[in-house]
Design a protein around this motif. Structure first.
Motif, PDB file in Angstrom:
ATOM      1  N   SER A  35       0.858  -1.181   0.000  1.00 38.25           N
ATOM      2  CA  SER A  35       0.000   0.000   0.000  1.00 38.25           C
ATOM      3  C   SER A  35       0.892   1.228   0.000  1.00 38.25           C
ATOM      4  CB  SER A  35      -0.942  -0.018   1.198  1.00 38.25           C
ATOM      5  OG  SER A  35      -0.520   0.873   2.190  1.00 38.25           O
ATOM      6  N   ASN A  36       0.339   2.388  -0.222  1.00 36.92           N
ATOM      7  CA  ASN A  36       1.135   3.614  -0.256  1.00 36.92           C
ATOM      8  C   ASN A  36       0.833   4.511   0.931  1.00 36.92           C
ATOM      9  OD1 ASN A  36       2.791   3.312  -2.396  1.00 36.92           O
ATOM     10  ND2 ASN A  36       1.395   4.187  -3.899  1.00 36.92           N
ATOM     11  N   VAL A  37       0.334   3.891   1.998  1.00 35.70           N
ATOM     12  CA  VAL A  37      -0.132   4.660   3.146  1.00 35.70           C
ATOM     13  C   VAL A  37       0.983   4.775   4.195  1.00 35.70           C
ATOM     14  CG1 VAL A  37      -1.795   4.614   5.030  1.00 35.70           C
ATOM     15  CG2 VAL A  37      -2.502   3.953   2.719  1.00 35.70           C
ATOM     16  N   TRP A  38       1.190   5.958   4.748  1.00 33.22           N
ATOM     17  CA  TRP A  38       2.187   6.168   5.820  1.00 33.22           C
ATOM     18  C   TRP A  38       1.865   5.217   6.964  1.00 33.22           C
ATOM     19  CZ3 TRP A  38       6.414   6.851   8.156  1.00 33.22           C
ATOM     20  CH2 TRP A  38       6.538   7.373   9.449  1.00 33.22           C
ATOM     21  N   PHE A  39       2.847   4.326   7.226  1.00 30.42           N
ATOM     22  CA  PHE A  39       2.574   3.217   8.141  1.00 30.42           C
ATOM     23  C   PHE A  39       2.824   3.587   9.596  1.00 30.42           C
ATOM     24  CE2 PHE A  39       6.974   3.116   6.805  1.00 30.42           C
ATOM     25  CZ  PHE A  39       7.643   3.003   8.013  1.00 30.42           C
ATOM     26  N   GLY A  40       3.523   4.715   9.831  1.00 33.88           N
ATOM     27  CA  GLY A  40       3.976   4.998  11.197  1.00 33.88           C
ATOM     28  C   GLY A  40       3.044   5.873  12.012  1.00 33.88           C
ATOM     29  N   ALA A  41       1.895   6.253  11.430  1.00 26.42           N
ATOM     30  CA  ALA A  41       0.998   7.167  12.138  1.00 26.42           C
ATOM     31  C   ALA A  41       0.582   6.589  13.486  1.00 26.42           C
ATOM     32  CB  ALA A  41      -0.228   7.455  11.277  1.00 26.42           C
ATOM     33  N   ASN A  42       0.651   7.420  14.514  1.00 31.11           N
ATOM     34  CA  ASN A  42       0.167   7.023  15.837  1.00 31.11           C
ATOM     35  C   ASN A  42      -1.213   7.658  16.020  1.00 31.11           C
ATOM     36  OD1 ASN A  42      -0.560   6.994  18.519  1.00 31.11           O
ATOM     37  ND2 ASN A  42       1.554   7.037  19.238  1.00 31.11           N
ATOM     38  N   HIS A  43      -2.226   6.811  16.095  1.00 31.51           N
ATOM     39  CA  HIS A  43      -3.594   7.317  16.088  1.00 31.51           C
ATOM     40  C   HIS A  43      -4.258   7.308  17.460  1.00 31.51           C
ATOM     41  CE1 HIS A  43      -3.701   6.290  11.568  1.00 31.51           C
ATOM     42  NE2 HIS A  43      -3.638   7.595  11.685  1.00 31.51           N
ATOM     43  N   ASN A  44      -3.495   7.069  18.514  1.00 33.36           N
ATOM     44  CA  ASN A  44      -4.141   6.916  19.824  1.00 33.36           C
ATOM     45  C   ASN A  44      -4.983   8.127  20.219  1.00 33.36           C
ATOM     46  OD1 ASN A  44      -3.091   4.403  19.998  1.00 33.36           O
ATOM     47  ND2 ASN A  44      -1.335   4.976  21.277  1.00 33.36           N
ATOM     48  N   GLN A  45      -4.426   9.303  20.011  1.00 28.08           N
ATOM     49  CA  GLN A  45      -5.186  10.497  20.390  1.00 28.08           C
ATOM     50  C   GLN A  45      -6.409  10.688  19.490  1.00 28.08           C
ATOM     51  OE1 GLN A  45      -1.935  13.520  20.750  1.00 28.08           O
ATOM     52  NE2 GLN A  45      -2.948  13.820  22.726  1.00 28.08           N
ATOM     53  N   LEU A  46      -6.240  10.327  18.221  1.00 29.24           N
ATOM     54  CA  LEU A  46      -7.388  10.392  17.309  1.00 29.24           C
ATOM     55  C   LEU A  46      -8.497   9.442  17.776  1.00 29.24           C
ATOM     56  CD1 LEU A  46      -8.878  11.116  14.684  1.00 29.24           C
ATOM     57  CD2 LEU A  46      -7.499   9.382  13.513  1.00 29.24           C
ATOM     58  N   TYR A  47      -8.104   8.215  18.163  1.00 23.21           N
ATOM     59  CA  TYR A  47      -9.112   7.250  18.619  1.00 23.21           C
ATOM     60  C   TYR A  47      -9.875   7.811  19.832  1.00 23.21           C
ATOM     61  CZ  TYR A  47      -6.576   3.777  15.764  1.00 23.21           C
ATOM     62  OH  TYR A  47      -5.981   3.096  14.741  1.00 23.21           O
ATOM     63  N   ALA A  48      -9.121   8.399  20.757  1.00 18.09           N
ATOM     64  CA  ALA A  48      -9.754   8.958  21.957  1.00 18.09           C
ATOM     65  C   ALA A  48     -10.709  10.088  21.559  1.00 18.09           C
ATOM     66  CB  ALA A  48      -8.692   9.465  22.922  1.00 18.09           C
ATOM     67  N   HIS A  49     -10.267  10.912  20.616  1.00 21.79           N
ATOM     68  CA  HIS A  49     -11.109  12.017  20.147  1.00 21.79           C
ATOM     69  C   HIS A  49     -12.401  11.485  19.511  1.00 21.79           C
ATOM     70  CE1 HIS A  49     -12.171  15.870  18.275  1.00 21.79           C
ATOM     71  NE2 HIS A  49     -12.392  15.188  17.164  1.00 21.79           N
ATOM     72  N   LEU A  50     -12.263  10.482  18.659  1.00 15.98           N
ATOM     73  CA  LEU A  50     -13.453   9.940  17.997  1.00 15.98           C
ATOM     74  C   LEU A  50     -14.408   9.324  19.015  1.00 15.98           C
ATOM     75  CD1 LEU A  50     -12.048   8.334  14.718  1.00 15.98           C
ATOM     76  CD2 LEU A  50     -13.283  10.499  15.008  1.00 15.98           C
ATOM     77  N   PHE A  51     -13.861   8.660  20.007  1.00 20.18           N
ATOM     78  CA  PHE A  51     -14.718   8.054  21.026  1.00 20.18           C
ATOM     79  C   PHE A  51     -15.526   9.139  21.744  1.00 20.18           C
ATOM     80  CE2 PHE A  51     -15.527   5.974  25.192  1.00 20.18           C
ATOM     81  CZ  PHE A  51     -16.313   4.939  24.712  1.00 20.18           C
ATOM     82  N   LYS A  52     -14.870  10.245  22.030  1.00 19.51           N
ATOM     83  CA  LYS A  52     -15.553  11.375  22.679  1.00 19.51           C
ATOM     84  C   LYS A  52     -16.658  11.950  21.798  1.00 19.51           C
ATOM     85  CE  LYS A  52     -12.498  14.471  23.690  1.00 19.51           C
ATOM     86  NZ  LYS A  52     -11.372  15.249  24.230  1.00 19.51           N
ATOM     87  N   LYS A  53     -16.445  11.890  20.482  1.00 19.82           N
ATOM     88  CA  LYS A  53     -17.372  12.523  19.544  1.00 19.82           C
ATOM     89  C   LYS A  53     -18.409  11.555  18.983  1.00 19.82           C
ATOM     90  CE  LYS A  53     -15.577  16.666  19.503  1.00 19.82           C
ATOM     91  NZ  LYS A  53     -16.352  17.864  19.834  1.00 19.82           N
ATOM     92  N   MET A  54     -18.452  10.340  19.505  1.00 18.91           N
ATOM     93  CA  MET A  54     -19.318   9.301  18.954  1.00 18.91           C
ATOM     94  C   MET A  54     -20.779   9.724  18.806  1.00 18.91           C
ATOM     95  SD  MET A  54     -18.207   6.210  18.171  1.00 18.91           S
ATOM     96  CE  MET A  54     -16.604   5.432  18.179  1.00 18.91           C
ATOM     97  N   ASN A  55     -21.232  10.572  19.729  1.00 14.97           N
ATOM     98  CA  ASN A  55     -22.631  10.978  19.667  1.00 14.97           C
ATOM     99  C   ASN A  55     -22.992  11.651  18.347  1.00 14.97           C
ATOM    100  OD1 ASN A  55     -24.731  10.479  21.510  1.00 14.97           O
ATOM    101  ND2 ASN A  55     -23.495  11.441  23.118  1.00 14.97           N
ATOM    102  N   ALA A  56     -21.976  12.109  17.638  1.00 20.62           N
ATOM    103  CA  ALA A  56     -22.214  12.749  16.338  1.00 20.62           C
ATOM    104  C   ALA A  56     -22.930  11.818  15.364  1.00 20.62           C
ATOM    105  CB  ALA A  56     -20.889  13.220  15.739  1.00 20.62           C
ATOM    106  N   ILE A  57     -22.804  10.517  15.556  1.00 18.59           N
ATOM    107  CA  ILE A  57     -23.448   9.593  14.614  1.00 18.59           C
ATOM    108  C   ILE A  57     -24.971   9.668  14.715  1.00 18.59           C
ATOM    109  CG2 ILE A  57     -21.475   8.026  14.719  1.00 18.59           C
ATOM    110  CD1 ILE A  57     -23.193   6.010  16.178  1.00 18.59           C
TER     111      ILE A  57
END
Lengths: 355, 355
Positions: A35-57
């Motif tokens: 794949s051509n996707v940057w493999f080293g991204a650390n998404h932990n903070q993003l995951y936490a952010h999305l969990f907080k914003k889940m009600n948006a669904i």
């Protein structure tokens, strides 16, 4: 091994559409160079952010992604009405092809196959040319649209930004589509969004997939002058950008820094390339990005791919980009450990094939 | 109030596209009667599931949603090659309109505005008829496609399932698009997926948005006979279903039960309707669903909407469905407390307007 092969085959056979981004294998792998996707991204903070914003669904997305468009436009230093958020860059590609239905499209090739597919779905006359023949091809073919991916997939080559601007200035009757989805993968100067304010004959496509390592979320954009964008609104499918994709982009726009370090990545690429070039039968092609093409002087790339897959290593068979005329792999540079593993297996293959 | 109004106006003005699902206001509300989404869904377990599956965003979605299609097909008792997953039902609507480009479409109206918009974008000749005039309209207009939403938005009326099947059997040269997105909102018998195995002239659209309360996630499907679906693959935009939407559907398909209780919801609707009917100037229309239309015998529905919005209550001005010819609201039944609040404010308005 047999199971992996079966899984792979069933994956491919189930895919009636034949779309491919190199990442089609979902089994357990030791390393995925495909794949051509940057493999080293650390998404932990993003995951936490999305969990907080889940009600948006529980709410509909804004039909035109209004507030997010404003935010992104500000960052890009353009106006919100010069911008469209899209469900991945794929939606942008298809929307443009639909808006120019039945026109003549010149695609600078070999490149990402979706430009051609989108054009054919929308009954364009499809022409191709190489990057070194663009001027002649435009003069000869008189296209309505020219599709340029820079840095280009699969070869990682950048088309000079000044040259691209000169093309726009010279061929004002032609519309240029620039897919800049890999722009952070090269240190060379890249075309910028400000182009759309100087030229009304340019569309810029971008996907957050690669640089940010989020291919599953589908978020990209398309920008052009206000008039072009307002015409494209005619083709917009409402609510196409999922709220969690939108929340992700809001998070990324507010992030001050992450661990993406291109210079280090390119240093490792140089090491990987020079090791590959020492292996008989394999030759790397110059590239401006961490991904690059490798030509096989003996054997089939499909066979080499299978050989590596038996060893739980996935690579992209790039012979598909040349209709099988060139036996090539496309490789993304991974970590030193994974790259060393690949080298080891490539040496085994090279020895086997020369016996 | 002024601020709410401003926010609302700017929301509407920013929406160049003019799409509307009634849920266009994102400020603080006491009650939102304007959307058609099941408000009682408890998503806590879904949120936890999505958090666990977050790593999925690092991979591309399957281009054709293969494994999820298999899972859903099994549930629907059809074959995976009779099914397409879509980015909300909107994508299904636009894909069908594109596949039948330039044809004659008869839309059973008034109804959801996206059928007409999708048809116009794809240069259909657009005709409309009422639900009671379908047979005559088909004979008269000889359409290629007939679009039927049942239960229908905005009036909540169900078109008899046997009647629909008789239409398909009788008019075999006509293709029928059935949007069943609200099918769990009525106790009446609804058309079923098995129709596609008896008739090659039917497409069924469905969205998980309403019944499951997830409008932000964008996931729906389109099914028809294998031949029709394989033709539609020509128009599919790859990777259109976001991985978190796909994970959500996997979760929902494995959930044994949730708190959706239609009979109770309809009992409360009856109470709400009878209270509204006691208010001078307001008359509810019969409906088979928890949402329904209310006609104003005096005043403008836009003014009543503004009046309620000043009191932080959002309703859908349904005069848009009749080009302003009918002054109507569309209301979704909410909780008894919220419904009582609405009644109180409607009484105030009725008093004011009669002064």
């Amino acid at each position: 091994m047999e199971q992996d092969e079966k899984l792979l085959k069933s994956t491919i056979n189930n895919s009636k559409t034949g779309f491919s981004h190199g990442d089609e294998f979902h089994g357990e792998l030791l390393a995925n160079f495909s794949s051509n996707v940057w493999f080293g991204a650390n998404h932990n903070q993003l995951y936490a952010h999305l969990f907080k914003k889940m009600n948006a669904i529980r709410r509909y997305p804004e039909a035109d992604s209004g507030s997010l468009r404003n935010m992104l436009a500000e960052r890009l230093n353009i106006s919100a009405n010069e911008l469209l958020l899209t469900n991945g860059s794929a939606e942008g590609i298809y929307m443009l092809a639909q808006a120019y239905r039945g026109k003549r499209s010149l695609i600078v090739s070999p490149t990402f196959s979706e430009y051609e597919r989108a054009c054919r779905v929308n009954e364009h006359e499809v022409l191709t040319c190489t990057a070194s023949d663009i001027v002649n091809a435009i003069k000869r073919e008189q296209p309505d649209l020219v599709w340029i991916c820079t840095p280009n997939n699969p070869d990682g080559k950048v088309l000079d930004a000044g040259y691209i601007e000169a093309l726009m200035a010279h061929f004002q009757q032609v519309h240029f589509v620039l897919d800049l989805s890999f722009r952070e993968y090269s240190l060379l100067k890249q075309p910028e969004e400000s182009l759309i304010q100087r030229y009304s004959n340019v569309y810029i496509l971008y996907s957050f997939t690669k640089r940010y390592g989020i291919p599953g979320l589908r978020i990209g954009y398309l920008c052009s002058c206000n008039l072009n964008i307002s015409k494209l609104f005619h083709y917009v499918i409402p609510w196409s950008v999922n709220v969690l994709a939108a929340e992700t982009l809001k998070f990324l726009l507010n992030e001050s820094e992450d661990n993406f370090r291109l210079p280090e990545w390119l240093v490792e690429r140089n090491r990987l390339m020079s090791m590959i070039n020492q292996i008989p039968n394999l030759q790397c092609h110059e590239s401006d990005t961490p991904f690059f093409l490798v030509t096989l002087s003996e054997g089939k790339s499909a066979d080499l791919k299978s050989f590596l897959l038996e060893r739980k290593i996935l690579v992209r068979d790039a012979s598909t980009f040349s209709d099988g005329k060139k036996q090539q792999l496309r490789l993304l540079t991974l970590t030193p450990e994974k790259n060393n593993l690949l080298i080891e297996k490539l040496k085994e293959w090279s020895l086997l094939i020369s016996l």
